[in-house]
Design an enzyme around this catalytic site. Structure first.
Site, mmCIF file in Angstrom:
data_model
loop_
_atom_site.group_PDB
_atom_site.id
_atom_site.type_symbol
_atom_site.label_atom_id
_atom_site.label_comp_id
_atom_site.label_asym_id
_atom_site.label_seq_id
_atom_site.Cartn_x
_atom_site.Cartn_y
_atom_site.Cartn_z
ATOM 1 C CG HIS A 241 -8.794 -5.699 23.331
ATOM 2 N ND1 HIS A 241 -9.556 -5.567 24.475
ATOM 3 C CD2 HIS A 241 -8.060 -4.562 23.253
ATOM 4 C CE1 HIS A 241 -9.303 -4.409 25.057
ATOM 5 N NE2 HIS A 241 -8.394 -3.768 24.342
HETATM 6 O O1 RIB Z 1 -11.903 -2.386 21.860
HETATM 7 C C1 RIB Z 1 -10.876 -3.252 21.412
HETATM 8 C C2 RIB Z 1 -10.989 -3.505 19.949
HETATM 9 O O2 RIB Z 1 -10.864 -2.268 19.247
HETATM 10 C C3 RIB Z 1 -9.856 -4.383 19.407
HETATM 11 O O3 RIB Z 1 -10.324 -5.120 18.304
HETATM 12 C C4 RIB Z 1 -8.840 -3.386 18.966
HETATM 13 O O4 RIB Z 1 -8.005 -3.867 17.910
HETATM 14 C C5 RIB Z 1 -9.717 -2.285 18.437
HETATM 15 O O5 RIB Z 1 -10.090 -2.638 17.097
#
Ligand code: RIB
Ligand code: CA
Length: 311
Positions: A241
């Protein structure tokens, strides 16, 4: 001149990869890192942030602790994804660099007020509690920020912590609502993008093949972090992500999106934290965010691999 950024983060293996990418990229100047409670409690996210800076050989980076819980709701964490330390996978040495004194939200305010107008970009990779607190402490930062580029939300991909909500928004929906309404130039990097950048075995192998400590640690972090999502989605690798926020700053041509209205559900428990993204323009609500939908995934991993390989 390098672009000045503040990274707000809850490491988190994917946050760690984003921090490595930023610290390996001369186009960016990481003015500071502010930790927030999210994937794991604040005591761990602030420690993990310092460990990652030292992994990159950057013990000079100012790291601050921010909020230890959301503005109104109880903290929800994600050890089931990130492990009990929040950075499970590699064995990293305890940090030696000190945490800076003061609250992360104050560092955000002080930095934006001290830097010339339009010079600072805020990169939230976590629940938006620190960012909302900074905006409430000093509303004038909204007009001085160059941009906020955040990882959060989902539209075509739905949610990941509930059917409707993505984790960063779900943990602190009230904070997300404050941020999305603040009138700051905003770019949202949602699950619609990050579900397309999967840590496949061949991509992870390239980090291991670097033969460096950062490369090996990156491989171990991705291999740990991806196991939950591989099981859930039945894919080779899991969505990576947070580094997409930094990659967007470095090579925006890898991404495409649309300026739309985005609002946050803060009342219904069923859809709490949902990013209501008006992609098809069916309302006349203000178009407050660039919603990124597509990414050149191979180009993203080429960039990430090349840069981490420099550390
Ligand atoms: O949903 C993904 C996000 O949530 C990313 O930033 C991961 O690190 C968690 O914080
Ligand atoms: Ca994160």
């Amino acid at each position: 001149m390098p672009r000045k950024i503040i990274i707000d983060t809850d490491p988190g293996q994917d946050d760690a990869m984003a921090i490595l990418l930023a610290l390996a990229s001369p186009e960016l100047e990481v003015v500071g890192i502010t930790a927030v409670a999210g994937n794991v409690p604040l005591a761990l996210t602030q420690k993990n942030a310092r460990m990652v800076c030292e992994l990159a050989g950057r013990a000079d980076i100012p790291v601050y602790a921010g909020a230890d819980r959301p503005l109104k709701r109880e903290l929800v964490t994600a050890e089931y994804v990130h492990g009990k330390t929040g950075l499970d996978g590699p064995v990293l040495p305890e940090p030696t660099m000190q945490l800076r004194d003061g609250h992360g939200a104050d560092f955000i305010v002080d930095t934006i007020m001290a830097e010339p107008e339009g010079e600072v970009t805020l990169c939230p990779l976590a629940p938006l509690t620190n960012v909302a607190m900074a905006l409430e402490k000093e509303p004038r930062i909204a007009g001085r920020l160059r941009e906020i580029v955040l990882m959060g939300g989902g539209c075509f991909e739905g949610g990941n912590v509930t059917p409707a909500a993505e984790f960063n928004i779900y943990v602190d929906p009230e904070a997300a609502d404050i941020v999305l309404r603040a009138g700051v130039p905003m770019t949202v990097v949602p699950l619609d993008v990050t579900h397309k950048t999967l840590t496949t075995a061949s991509r992870v192998a390239r980090f291991r093949d670097m033969g460096t400590r950062p490369g090996e640690a990156a491989a171990q972090m991705m291999e740990f972090f991806e196991r939950f999502d591989e099981q859930k989605y039945g894919t080779d690798g899991g969505p990576l992500h947070d580094p997409n926020v930094i990659a967007y700053l470095l090579k925006p041509e890898l991404y495409s999106g649309r300026q739309i209205n985005v609002e946050i559900e803060t009342s219904s428990e069923l859809t709490m934290g949902m990013t209501v993204a008006d992609w098809w323009g069916v309302t006349n609500r203000p178009k407050n965010a660039l919603w990124v939908r597509d990414v050149d995934a191979d180009g993203f991993f080429e960039l990430l691999t090349e840069r981490v390989g420099r550390l």
